[in-house]
Design a protein around this motif. Sequence first.
Motif, PDB file in Angstrom:
ATOM      1  N   ASN A  32      30.486  -8.575  11.347  1.00  0.00           N
ATOM      2  CA  ASN A  32      29.744  -7.692  12.216  1.00  0.00           C
ATOM      3  C   ASN A  32      28.274  -8.055  12.053  1.00  0.00           C
ATOM      4  O   ASN A  32      27.779  -8.133  10.929  1.00  0.00           O
ATOM      5  CB  ASN A  32      30.005  -6.238  11.801  1.00  0.00           C
ATOM      6  CG  ASN A  32      29.258  -5.259  12.667  1.00  0.00           C
ATOM      7  OD1 ASN A  32      28.035  -5.226  12.657  1.00  0.00           O
ATOM      8  ND2 ASN A  32      29.997  -4.459  13.392  1.00  0.00           N
ATOM      9  N   ASP A  33      27.575  -8.288  13.165  1.00  0.00           N
ATOM     10  CA  ASP A  33      26.197  -8.774  13.044  1.00  0.00           C
ATOM     11  C   ASP A  33      25.230  -7.693  12.582  1.00  0.00           C
ATOM     12  O   ASP A  33      24.118  -8.005  12.162  1.00  0.00           O
ATOM     13  CB  ASP A  33      25.723  -9.437  14.330  1.00  0.00           C
ATOM     14  CG  ASP A  33      25.590  -8.476  15.487  1.00  0.00           C
ATOM     15  OD1 ASP A  33      24.910  -8.836  16.459  1.00  0.00           O
ATOM     16  OD2 ASP A  33      26.159  -7.374  15.446  1.00  0.00           O
ATOM     17  N   ARG A  34      25.617  -6.432  12.635  1.00  0.00           N
ATOM     18  CA  ARG A  34      24.752  -5.360  12.135  1.00  0.00           C
ATOM     19  C   ARG A  34      24.962  -5.105  10.648  1.00  0.00           C
ATOM     20  O   ARG A  34      24.018  -4.897   9.912  1.00  0.00           O
ATOM     21  CB  ARG A  34      25.009  -4.063  12.910  1.00  0.00           C
ATOM     22  CG  ARG A  34      24.467  -4.078  14.316  1.00  0.00           C
ATOM     23  CD  ARG A  34      24.613  -2.727  14.990  1.00  0.00           C
ATOM     24  NE  ARG A  34      25.946  -2.148  14.890  1.00  0.00           N
ATOM     25  CZ  ARG A  34      26.959  -2.398  15.709  1.00  0.00           C
ATOM     26  NH1 ARG A  34      26.806  -3.245  16.700  1.00  0.00           N
ATOM     27  NH2 ARG A  34      28.123  -1.810  15.550  1.00  0.00           N
ATOM     28  N   THR A  35      26.204  -5.109  10.210  1.00  0.00           N
ATOM     29  CA  THR A  35      26.508  -4.738   8.828  1.00  0.00           C
ATOM     30  C   THR A  35      26.716  -5.941   7.914  1.00  0.00           C
ATOM     31  O   THR A  35      26.623  -5.812   6.697  1.00  0.00           O
ATOM     32  CB  THR A  35      27.784  -3.877   8.761  1.00  0.00           C
ATOM     33  OG1 THR A  35      28.905  -4.678   9.160  1.00  0.00           O
ATOM     34  CG2 THR A  35      27.669  -2.649   9.648  1.00  0.00           C
ATOM     35  N   GLY A  36      27.050  -7.085   8.483  1.00  0.00           N
ATOM     36  CA  GLY A  36      27.343  -8.264   7.680  1.00  0.00           C
ATOM     37  C   GLY A  36      28.717  -8.223   7.032  1.00  0.00           C
ATOM     38  O   GLY A  36      29.067  -9.095   6.254  1.00  0.00           O
ATOM     39  N   ARG A  37      29.514  -7.218   7.353  1.00  0.00           N
ATOM     40  CA  ARG A  37      30.851  -7.060   6.773  1.00  0.00           C
ATOM     41  C   ARG A  37      31.886  -7.795   7.626  1.00  0.00           C
ATOM     42  O   ARG A  37      31.771  -7.837   8.857  1.00  0.00           O
ATOM     43  CB  ARG A  37      31.241  -5.582   6.700  1.00  0.00           C
ATOM     44  CG  ARG A  37      30.268  -4.683   5.961  1.00  0.00           C
ATOM     45  CD  ARG A  37      30.199  -4.865   4.498  1.00  0.00           C
ATOM     46  NE  ARG A  37      31.498  -4.759   3.868  1.00  0.00           N
ATOM     47  CZ  ARG A  37      31.757  -5.162   2.640  1.00  0.00           C
ATOM     48  NH1 ARG A  37      30.810  -5.698   1.913  1.00  0.00           N
ATOM     49  NH2 ARG A  37      32.947  -5.034   2.125  1.00  0.00           N
ATOM     50  N   PRO A  38      32.923  -8.343   7.002  1.00  0.00           N
ATOM     51  CA  PRO A  38      34.010  -8.966   7.767  1.00  0.00           C
ATOM     52  C   PRO A  38      34.686  -7.935   8.659  1.00  0.00           C
ATOM     53  O   PRO A  38      35.014  -6.833   8.212  1.00  0.00           O
ATOM     54  CB  PRO A  38      34.975  -9.450   6.687  1.00  0.00           C
ATOM     55  CG  PRO A  38      34.160  -9.536   5.444  1.00  0.00           C
ATOM     56  CD  PRO A  38      33.124  -8.456   5.558  1.00  0.00           C
ATOM     57  N   GLU A  39      34.874  -8.276   9.930  1.00  0.00           N
ATOM     58  CA  GLU A  39      35.469  -7.358  10.884  1.00  0.00           C
ATOM     59  C   GLU A  39      36.722  -7.940  11.544  1.00  0.00           C
ATOM     60  O   GLU A  39      37.634  -7.208  11.894  1.00  0.00           O
ATOM     61  CB  GLU A  39      34.424  -7.006  11.937  1.00  0.00           C
ATOM     62  CG  GLU A  39      34.746  -5.784  12.738  1.00  0.00           C
ATOM     63  CD  GLU A  39      33.528  -5.296  13.485  1.00  0.00           C
ATOM     64  OE1 GLU A  39      33.349  -5.706  14.659  1.00  0.00           O
ATOM     65  OE2 GLU A  39      32.750  -4.522  12.898  1.00  0.00           O
ATOM     66  N   TRP A  40      36.746  -9.228  11.732  1.00  0.00           N
ATOM     67  CA  TRP A  40      37.875  -9.929  12.351  1.00  0.00           C
ATOM     68  C   TRP A  40      38.169 -11.188  11.551  1.00  0.00           C
ATOM     69  O   TRP A  40      37.263 -11.776  10.957  1.00  0.00           O
ATOM     70  CB  TRP A  40      37.537 -10.359  13.785  1.00  0.00           C
ATOM     71  CG  TRP A  40      37.257  -9.250  14.724  1.00  0.00           C
ATOM     72  CD1 TRP A  40      36.044  -8.642  14.930  1.00  0.00           C
ATOM     73  CD2 TRP A  40      38.176  -8.607  15.602  1.00  0.00           C
ATOM     74  NE1 TRP A  40      36.178  -7.670  15.878  1.00  0.00           N
ATOM     75  CE2 TRP A  40      37.466  -7.624  16.312  1.00  0.00           C
ATOM     76  CE3 TRP A  40      39.539  -8.764  15.848  1.00  0.00           C
ATOM     77  CZ2 TRP A  40      38.068  -6.801  17.261  1.00  0.00           C
ATOM     78  CZ3 TRP A  40      40.143  -7.958  16.791  1.00  0.00           C
ATOM     79  CH2 TRP A  40      39.413  -6.984  17.487  1.00  0.00           C
ATOM     80  N   VAL A  41      39.426 -11.611  11.576  1.00  0.00           N
ATOM     81  CA  VAL A  41      39.786 -12.940  11.093  1.00  0.00           C
ATOM     82  C   VAL A  41      40.589 -13.610  12.191  1.00  0.00           C
ATOM     83  O   VAL A  41      41.154 -12.941  13.058  1.00  0.00           O
ATOM     84  CB  VAL A  41      40.628 -12.907   9.782  1.00  0.00           C
ATOM     85  CG1 VAL A  41      39.806 -12.372   8.631  1.00  0.00           C
ATOM     86  CG2 VAL A  41      41.924 -12.141   9.953  1.00  0.00           C
ATOM     87  N   THR A  42      40.615 -14.919  12.157  1.00  0.00           N
ATOM     88  CA  THR A  42      41.569 -15.618  13.000  1.00  0.00           C
ATOM     89  C   THR A  42      42.719 -16.028  12.090  1.00  0.00           C
ATOM     90  O   THR A  42      42.517 -16.323  10.915  1.00  0.00           O
ATOM     91  CB  THR A  42      40.971 -16.861  13.694  1.00  0.00           C
ATOM     92  OG1 THR A  42      40.544 -17.804  12.710  1.00  0.00           O
ATOM     93  CG2 THR A  42      39.829 -16.479  14.604  1.00  0.00           C
ATOM     94  N   VAL A  43      43.908 -16.006  12.651  1.00  0.00           N
ATOM     95  CA  VAL A  43      45.106 -16.381  11.910  1.00  0.00           C
ATOM     96  C   VAL A  43      45.630 -17.676  12.503  1.00  0.00           C
ATOM     97  O   VAL A  43      45.885 -17.765  13.706  1.00  0.00           O
ATOM     98  CB  VAL A  43      46.172 -15.266  11.987  1.00  0.00           C
ATOM     99  CG1 VAL A  43      47.439 -15.699  11.277  1.00  0.00           C
ATOM    100  CG2 VAL A  43      45.638 -13.977  11.392  1.00  0.00           C
TER     101      VAL A  43
END
Length: 121
Positions: A32-43
């Motif tokens: 997430n560009d605001r929080t810097g936390r992982p939000e999505w992954v590709t599988v």
Amino acid sequence: MTTHTEIRTLLECHVVGSDGEPLGRVGQVYLNDRTGRPEWVTVRSGLLGLRQTFVPLAGSRRTADEIAVPFDAEQVRTAPDVAVDGLLTAPDEVALCRHYGLGPAVPAPRRGDHDRLGAGD
């Protein structure tokens, strides 16, 4: 802010669906560009892991080398086909959120696109 080490450990994980079905390995991590936390992954799935499908991390559980997501294999297989080119655009995110039944149909406005970290970064 998530550290690069934390993100790199996600890249080593296998992803398992809510039905217990192995879905593949993590290909890329989108922050997430605001929080810097992982939000999505590709599988990575398919022949030689060439297909990459976006899966949200919301509601997932992680063990040492596995991420269990709250979506079954069929839902992941039928996710919208979104290009894995370094950006997750707002329209792509809207389509993915609708598919996975996440929150509001329109994500909150943001400054730019999601950052991505992949195995080659």
